[in-house]
Write a protein that holds these residues in place. Structure first.
Motif, PDB file in Angstrom:
ATOM      1  N   LYS A   1      -5.609   6.612 -15.337  1.00 45.78           N
ATOM      2  CA  LYS A   1      -4.629   6.101 -14.271  1.00 45.78           C
ATOM      3  C   LYS A   1      -4.617   4.977 -13.872  1.00 45.78           C
ATOM      4  O   LYS A   1      -3.740   4.072 -13.451  1.00 45.78           O
ATOM      5  N   ARG A   2      -5.901   4.487 -13.270  1.00 41.48           N
ATOM      6  CA  ARG A   2      -6.187   3.051 -12.802  1.00 41.48           C
ATOM      7  C   ARG A   2      -5.887   1.976 -13.769  1.00 41.48           C
ATOM      8  O   ARG A   2      -5.160   0.931 -13.490  1.00 41.48           O
TER       9      ARG A   2
ATOM     10  N   ALA B   1       0.925  -1.242   0.207  1.00 46.72           N
ATOM     11  CA  ALA B   1       0.115  -0.033  -0.062  1.00 46.72           C
ATOM     12  C   ALA B   1       0.868   1.283   0.105  1.00 46.72           C
ATOM     13  O   ALA B   1       0.747   2.147  -0.901  1.00 46.72           O
ATOM     14  N   VAL B   2       1.717   1.333   0.610  1.00 47.29           N
ATOM     15  CA  VAL B   2       2.929   2.394   1.007  1.00 47.29           C
ATOM     16  C   VAL B   2       3.533   2.772  -0.182  1.00 47.29           C
ATOM     17  O   VAL B   2       3.771   3.781  -0.792  1.00 47.29           O
TER      18      VAL B   2
ATOM     19  N   ASN C   1       3.777   6.187  -6.949  1.00 49.91           N
ATOM     20  CA  ASN C   1       2.928   6.995  -8.099  1.00 49.91           C
ATOM     21  C   ASN C   1       2.831   8.478  -7.458  1.00 49.91           C
ATOM     22  O   ASN C   1       2.255   9.377  -8.325  1.00 49.91           O
ATOM     23  N   SER C   2       3.611   9.087  -6.728  1.00 46.57           N
ATOM     24  CA  SER C   2       3.592  10.465  -6.281  1.00 46.57           C
ATOM     25  C   SER C   2       5.087  10.596  -6.000  1.00 46.57           C
ATOM     26  O   SER C   2       5.591  10.218  -5.131  1.00 46.57           O
TER      27      SER C   2
ATOM     28  N   ALA D   1       2.958   1.555  -3.229  1.00 48.39           N
ATOM     29  CA  ALA D   1       2.155   1.966  -4.345  1.00 48.39           C
ATOM     30  C   ALA D   1       1.774   3.489  -4.354  1.00 48.39           C
ATOM     31  O   ALA D   1       2.008   4.167  -5.200  1.00 48.39           O
ATOM     32  N   LEU D   2       1.632   4.152  -3.109  1.00 50.22           N
ATOM     33  CA  LEU D   2       1.267   5.590  -3.013  1.00 50.22           C
ATOM     34  C   LEU D   2       2.621   6.165  -3.382  1.00 50.22           C
ATOM     35  O   LEU D   2       2.538   7.309  -3.943  1.00 50.22           O
ATOM     36  N   ILE D   3       3.569   5.911  -2.603  1.00 48.44           N
ATOM     37  CA  ILE D   3       4.923   6.960  -3.131  1.00 48.44           C
ATOM     38  C   ILE D   3       5.513   6.598  -4.347  1.00 48.44           C
ATOM     39  O   ILE D   3       6.048   7.443  -4.796  1.00 48.44           O
TER      40      ILE D   3
ATOM     41  N   SER E   1       7.833   0.678  -4.558  1.00 46.19           N
ATOM     42  CA  SER E   1       7.871   2.044  -4.994  1.00 46.19           C
ATOM     43  C   SER E   1       8.775   2.185  -6.324  1.00 46.19           C
ATOM     44  O   SER E   1       8.548   2.857  -7.172  1.00 46.19           O
TER      45      SER E   1
ATOM     46  N   LEU F   1       5.180  12.404  -2.423  1.00 43.31           N
ATOM     47  CA  LEU F   1       5.315  11.490  -1.230  1.00 43.31           C
ATOM     48  C   LEU F   1       6.490  10.905  -1.353  1.00 43.31           C
ATOM     49  O   LEU F   1       7.059  10.512  -0.187  1.00 43.31           O
ATOM     50  N   TYR F   2       7.039  10.452  -2.563  1.00 43.77           N
ATOM     51  CA  TYR F   2       8.520   9.945  -2.735  1.00 43.77           C
ATOM     52  C   TYR F   2       9.390  10.446  -2.010  1.00 43.77           C
ATOM     53  O   TYR F   2      10.199  10.250  -1.050  1.00 43.77           O
TER      54      TYR F   2
END
Length: 260
Positions: free
Chosen positions: A169-170, A86-87, A93-94, A89-91, A148, A97-98
């Motif tokens: 994007k999905r 989860a984390v 894609n951003s 994938a978040l960072i 990531s 956040l990365y």
């Protein structure tokens, strides 16, 4: 398949699986000879035969404590996989956040986990919970980094083609991003599962009333060195078994990434 191809296939498989087994057996034999010829006392370095005898003698304790360590490790590892994916994938894609979170993860990873265990004991008491949490936090970082990285290193040309095809994007994430990340992900799993065992055993040696780490600590207190080595063998078997499971799953799901 022709006869020549069958012979070549058999020879390849024999070399692939036979060579590691032969090297392992040779190392065990050398270990036995060094201990016997050098007359090394068992309280310093027990022979492989003595370790096997100890494993048979204490098989009930080794099985029960080995099962406890395996369950503790797998629970912590499963939590790390869920949160790590989860984390990651978040960072991945951003970029914002990365750049914001990656230094924090690196800083936390540099902290020795054995120094965290006493804090977990103060918070959760003695038992399985500190071991589960330690296994989680020690195996979390490789999963985040690899997931990531797999998403962040997606080829821009592929993304441009998908966007030209009106993909959302999905759709880009599920059609291109995740398949591109799978080799990184399974590489992280093979690393993290071994680290999870390390985390569990470290916590068990500090604050647990069961597990291989606790058993080894008790054996050390009684100067029972063969039992300590027997515990190491159990951990090695469990770690190798789980590593092999994930390696087989990796080879099946990412067959396209392997050279034939």
């Amino acid at each position: 398949m022709s006869r020549a191809d069958l012979i070549k296939f058999t020879e390849t498989r024999t070399y692939e699986y036979g060579a590691p087994i032969l090297i392992f057996l040779s190392a065990i034999l050398l270990w036995q000879l060094i201990c016997v010829v050098g007359n090394i006392p068992e309280y310093f370095l027990p022979t492989p035969l003595k370790i096997i005898e100890t494993m048979i003698e204490y098989q009930d304790a080794l099985i029960s404590n080995g099962w406890q360590t395996l369950m503790t490790t797998m629970i912590g590892f499963a939590i790390s996989v869920v949160f790590g994916v989860a984390v990651g994938a978040l960072i991945g894609n951003s970029k914002t956040l990365y750049n914001a979170l990656y230094p924090l993860f690196i800083a936390f990873e540099t902290v020795p986990k054995v120094a965290v265990v006493p804090i977990l004991v103060l918070w959760f008491g003695i038992g399985s919970t500190p071991a589960i949490i330690t296994a989680w936090i020690i195996s979390f970082f490789p999963i985040v980094v690899n997931v990531s990285t797999g998403l962040a290193t997606l080829e821009p040309e592929v993304v441009d083609v998908m966007r030209a095809l009106k993909a959302s994007k999905r759709q880009i994430l599920f059609k291109v991003g995740i398949p591109n990340t799978l080799p990184y992900f399974f590489g992280a799993l093979k690393i993290s599962i071994t680290l999870a065992f390390v985390g569990s055993v470290v916590a068990e040696t500090v604050a647990a009333n069961a597990g291989v780490g606790h058993l080894m600590l008790s054996a050390q207190a009684n100067f029972d060195v063969p039992l300590v080595f027997a515990g190491l063998v159990v951990l090695a078997i469990e770690g190798l078994a789980m590593y092999t499971v994930f390696a087989l799953i990796e080879k099946r799901m990412t067959r396209w990434a392997f050279r034939t």
